[in-house]
Scaffold this motif. Structure first.
Motif, mmCIF file in Angstrom:
data_model
loop_
_atom_site.group_PDB
_atom_site.id
_atom_site.type_symbol
_atom_site.label_atom_id
_atom_site.label_comp_id
_atom_site.label_asym_id
_atom_site.label_seq_id
_atom_site.Cartn_x
_atom_site.Cartn_y
_atom_site.Cartn_z
ATOM 1 N N PHE A 1 10.331 2.761 -3.336
ATOM 2 C CA PHE A 1 10.129 3.470 -1.860
ATOM 3 C C PHE A 1 10.131 2.003 -0.487
ATOM 4 C CE2 PHE A 1 7.638 4.605 1.610
ATOM 5 C CZ PHE A 1 8.444 6.045 2.242
ATOM 6 N N MET A 2 9.171 2.108 -1.476
ATOM 7 C CA MET A 2 8.809 0.322 -0.455
ATOM 8 C C MET A 2 9.801 -0.578 -0.139
ATOM 9 S SD MET A 2 7.980 -3.179 -0.745
ATOM 10 C CE MET A 2 7.885 -3.694 -2.367
ATOM 11 N N LEU A 3 10.859 -0.932 -1.211
ATOM 12 C CA LEU A 3 11.375 -1.429 -1.240
ATOM 13 C C LEU A 3 12.495 -0.775 -0.472
ATOM 14 C CD1 LEU A 3 11.800 -2.844 -4.984
ATOM 15 C CD2 LEU A 3 11.206 -4.078 -2.905
ATOM 16 N N HIS A 4 13.200 0.462 -0.179
ATOM 17 C CA HIS A 4 14.034 0.898 1.101
ATOM 18 C C HIS A 4 13.169 0.552 2.312
ATOM 19 C CE1 HIS A 4 16.235 4.064 -1.832
ATOM 20 N NE2 HIS A 4 17.187 3.024 -0.867
ATOM 21 N N VAL A 5 11.812 0.926 2.554
ATOM 22 C CA VAL A 5 11.411 1.005 4.052
ATOM 23 C C VAL A 5 11.472 -0.103 4.561
ATOM 24 C CG1 VAL A 5 10.931 3.549 4.045
ATOM 25 C CG2 VAL A 5 9.231 1.712 3.521
ATOM 26 N N THR A 6 11.145 -1.063 3.777
ATOM 27 C CA THR A 6 10.147 -2.705 4.348
ATOM 28 C C THR A 6 11.457 -3.360 3.474
ATOM 29 O OG1 THR A 6 8.834 -2.739 2.283
ATOM 30 C CG2 THR A 6 8.092 -1.567 4.532
ATOM 31 N N ARG A 7 12.927 -4.010 3.903
ATOM 32 C CA ARG A 7 13.848 -4.759 3.648
ATOM 33 C C ARG A 7 13.695 -5.717 3.730
ATOM 34 N NH1 ARG A 7 18.889 -0.260 5.015
ATOM 35 N NH2 ARG A 7 17.744 1.677 2.988
ATOM 36 N N ARG A 8 13.189 -6.305 5.423
ATOM 37 C CA ARG A 8 13.041 -7.732 5.342
ATOM 38 C C ARG A 8 12.089 -8.428 5.038
ATOM 39 N NH1 ARG A 8 11.856 -8.383 12.238
ATOM 40 N NH2 ARG A 8 14.053 -7.586 11.578
ATOM 41 N N HIS A 9 11.157 -7.869 3.931
ATOM 42 C CA HIS A 9 9.790 -8.521 3.211
ATOM 43 C C HIS A 9 9.813 -7.595 2.281
ATOM 44 C CE1 HIS A 9 9.171 -10.761 7.534
ATOM 45 N NE2 HIS A 9 8.932 -9.408 7.870
ATOM 46 N N SER A 10 10.550 -7.137 1.780
ATOM 47 C CA SER A 10 10.625 -6.210 0.572
ATOM 48 C C SER A 10 9.914 -7.133 -0.773
ATOM 49 C CB SER A 10 11.538 -5.765 0.354
ATOM 50 O OG SER A 10 13.003 -5.461 0.457
ATOM 51 N N LEU A 11 10.869 -8.188 -1.579
ATOM 52 C CA LEU A 11 10.958 -8.888 -2.101
ATOM 53 C C LEU A 11 9.492 -9.600 -2.102
ATOM 54 C CD1 LEU A 11 14.937 -10.436 -2.354
ATOM 55 C CD2 LEU A 11 13.419 -8.798 -3.865
ATOM 56 N N GLN A 12 8.903 -10.161 -1.056
ATOM 57 C CA GLN A 12 7.530 -11.020 -1.475
ATOM 58 C C GLN A 12 6.952 -10.247 -1.795
ATOM 59 O OE1 GLN A 12 7.106 -12.482 2.955
ATOM 60 N NE2 GLN A 12 8.925 -13.209 2.864
ATOM 61 N N SER B 1 0.756 -1.452 0.263
ATOM 62 C CA SER B 1 0.484 0.132 -0.147
ATOM 63 C C SER B 1 0.786 0.940 0.174
ATOM 64 C CB SER B 1 -1.007 0.067 1.429
ATOM 65 O OG SER B 1 0.076 0.002 2.371
ATOM 66 N N LEU B 2 2.316 1.363 0.114
ATOM 67 C CA LEU B 2 2.883 2.368 0.123
ATOM 68 C C LEU B 2 3.259 2.820 -0.677
ATOM 69 C CD1 LEU B 2 5.789 1.111 3.127
ATOM 70 C CD2 LEU B 2 3.684 2.423 3.318
ATOM 71 N N VAL C 1 16.676 7.374 2.099
ATOM 72 C CA VAL C 1 16.010 7.096 0.999
ATOM 73 C C VAL C 1 16.727 7.170 -0.683
ATOM 74 C CG1 VAL C 1 13.873 5.875 1.762
ATOM 75 C CG2 VAL C 1 13.380 8.041 0.686
ATOM 76 N N MET C 2 18.068 7.293 -0.557
ATOM 77 C CA MET C 2 18.797 7.864 -2.369
ATOM 78 C C MET C 2 17.731 7.666 -3.048
ATOM 79 S SD MET C 2 22.740 7.591 -2.929
ATOM 80 C CE MET C 2 22.643 5.861 -3.031
ATOM 81 N N PHE C 3 17.817 6.294 -3.311
ATOM 82 C CA PHE C 3 17.645 5.448 -4.389
ATOM 83 C C PHE C 3 15.858 6.233 -4.815
ATOM 84 C CE2 PHE C 3 21.502 2.526 -4.135
ATOM 85 C CZ PHE C 3 22.041 3.464 -5.018
ATOM 86 N N THR C 4 15.118 6.073 -3.848
ATOM 87 C CA THR C 4 13.926 7.086 -4.519
ATOM 88 C C THR C 4 13.731 7.841 -5.412
ATOM 89 O OG1 THR C 4 12.890 5.588 -2.746
ATOM 90 C CG2 THR C 4 11.582 7.381 -3.278
ATOM 91 N N GLY C 5 15.229 8.519 -4.391
ATOM 92 C CA GLY C 5 14.846 10.140 -4.774
ATOM 93 C C GLY C 5 15.156 10.052 -6.208
ATOM 94 N N VAL C 6 16.284 9.167 -6.499
ATOM 95 C CA VAL C 6 16.656 9.147 -7.903
ATOM 96 C C VAL C 6 15.628 9.052 -9.027
ATOM 97 C CG1 VAL C 6 18.407 7.876 -10.031
ATOM 98 C CG2 VAL C 6 19.694 8.460 -7.187
ATOM 99 N N VAL C 7 14.968 7.960 -8.977
ATOM 100 C CA VAL C 7 14.062 7.509 -9.265
ATOM 101 C C VAL C 7 13.074 8.498 -9.859
ATOM 102 C CG1 VAL C 7 11.880 5.820 -10.263
ATOM 103 C CG2 VAL C 7 14.657 5.004 -8.870
ATOM 104 N N LEU C 8 12.726 9.326 -8.070
ATOM 105 C CA LEU C 8 11.034 9.887 -8.902
ATOM 106 C C LEU C 8 12.104 11.293 -9.314
ATOM 107 C CD1 LEU C 8 9.228 11.518 -7.950
ATOM 108 C CD2 LEU C 8 10.885 12.792 -5.289
#
Length: 423
Positions: free
Chosen positions: A193-204, A175-176, A382-389
């Motif tokens: 952004f989701m991959l950045h902030v929920t790293r433990r379960h991000s791939l799922q 939902s993020l 969230v550095m890469f989020t800024g690049v992609v944004l």
């Protein structure tokens, strides 16, 4: 005869077990694989449902924000209601907020370490509180509201369907991305952004996040909402000195993000220490905002998107513009008004880029575009989020400048922690 049958019964049993065991195991494996496929399909379906719900509520939210801004500008006397609005928002959150008072960090935490989910009341509370604040001129953003609404409506749907905790956690994480896709129209940024902030379960949550993000954007687009023109920037004229200028600018943007987070934490702490009754805290912020407005004008109220238009067009702004926007936003968010931090950080970074560009002899639109994203991404870590944004909004020509600026900003900012969660 009976003795003879009994003597060889063990042989029949052993042979039968050897024949049937592989068959049974194969059936079990196929059944387990089928259950996993069904579970994944169910997650994707609920991610689409959550994205659609997020898109619907985000469309209503965006239209309401536009109405609130137009109405405030047309009826200037509404700003004098800011203390009353602050008292109302503070009282509602204090007496009715419950776990919804956790805000965006609570949603991120539940997508990372699920404990009790996201309360259903969070969506209407942040919706109403944000619109009321903007109607009276509070300097707050909109993405925080979007993420909270997305997490709330998605987890409420999952809870009604009695999905297990692991699935609810995955859907909250997805939902993020849905919130970014719906309210900013940048679904790929939402997934990153989701991959950045929920790293433990991000791939799922990757596939559900993609579905939620693009579904949310599709629903908002289907209703005809226009996010405004985003100029596609040309390729920069690379010189030997340009990378060093971008590094210097990135360091300044990182310090902007770091200062904002520090000031916000200090303000919240000091105000909470001095003003013991929480509903009274926004009144203090409202009075301070009105006093500043009398001194410097109304440009810093609300979203303040008008401050970005000149710099995206290549114009120059004064160095104190981003600092004043920071001050207005810290006062609003630090005293209890609700909304978001991202869009104010965009304005701070973008206007700072406009202020730095003439002295560095760098095109203003490029520094404004990269600075807007870098100020946010450095503050949130969230550095890469800024690049992609940056690339998603302004085109592929900004990829390398954005990478240089965002890396420098991240280094300069350290770990300020805009969204503090128990990672």
């Amino acid at each position: 005869m009976i003795t003879h049958r009994c003597r060889y019964a063990w042989l029949n049993t052993a042979v039968g077990s050897r024949v049937t065991a592989p068959i049974t195991a194969g059936v079990a494996r196929r059944g387990s694989s089928l259950r996993r496929v069904i579970a994944r399909v169910r997650l994707v379906v609920f991610a689409a449902i959550g994205g659609a719900l997020t898109g619907l509520i985000s469309y209503a939210f965006l239209e309401s924000l536009d109405w609130a801004t137009r109405t405030r500008i047309a009826h200037g006397w509404l700003v004098w209601l800011l203390p009353a609005v602050g008292l109302a928002v503070g009282a509602v959150y204090h007496y009715l907020g419950g776990r919804a008072k956790g805000g965006t960090p609570a949603v991120i935490e539940q997508g990372h370490l699920f404990t009790h989910g996201v309360p259903a009341r969070m969506a209407p509370l942040i919706f109403g509180g944000s619109i009321a604040g903007h109607l009276a001129g509070a300097s707050v953003g909109r993405e925080g509201a979007a993420l909270q609404m997305a997490g709330s409506v998605t987890d409420t749907a999952a809870r009604f369907a009695r999905l297990p905790a692991a699935d609810r956690r995955t859907l909250i994480a997805s939902s993020l991305a849905g919130g970014w896709g719906a309210v900013f129209g940048v679904p790929i940024t939402g997934v990153v952004f989701m991959l950045h902030v929920t790293r433990r379960h991000s791939l799922q949550a990757l596939l559900p996040a993609v579905v939620a993000a693009f579904t949310g954007q599709f629903v908002v687009d289907s209703f005809g909402y226009h996010f405004g023109d985003r100029p596609q920037l040309p390729a920069p004229d690379w010189t030997i000195g340009l990378p060093f200028k971008l590094i210097l600018a990135g360091a300044v943007f990182g310090l902007v993000g770091r200062t904002f987070v520090w000031a916000l934490h200090v303000t919240r702490s000091r105000v909470a220490h001095v003003v013991k009754w929480p509903p009274a805290r926004p009144i203090v912020g409202a009075v301070a905002t009105l006093a500043l407005m009398l001194l410097v004008g109304r440009d810093y109220l609300g979203l303040s998107l008008g401050l970005l238009d000149p710099v995206y067009a290549g114009g120059h702004v004064d160095w104190w513009v981003p600092l004043l926007k920071m001050l207005f936003t810290v006062i609003a968010l630090g005293t209890g008004f609700v909304g978001g931090e991202v869009l104010p950080l965009f304005v701070m970074g973008g206007t700072m880029g406009g202020a730095l560009a003439p002295g560095l002899h760098v095109p203003t639109p490029m520094l404004a575009a990269t600075g807007a994203s870098a100020a946010f991404s450095s503050a949130a870590g969230v550095m890469f989020t800024g690049v992609v944004l940056t690339v998603e909004q302004f085109g592929w020509h900004t990829l390398l400048p954005a990478l240089i600026v965002c890396i420098a900003a991240r280094v300069a900012a350290g770990k300020p922690g805009l969204y503090v969660t128990h990672h």
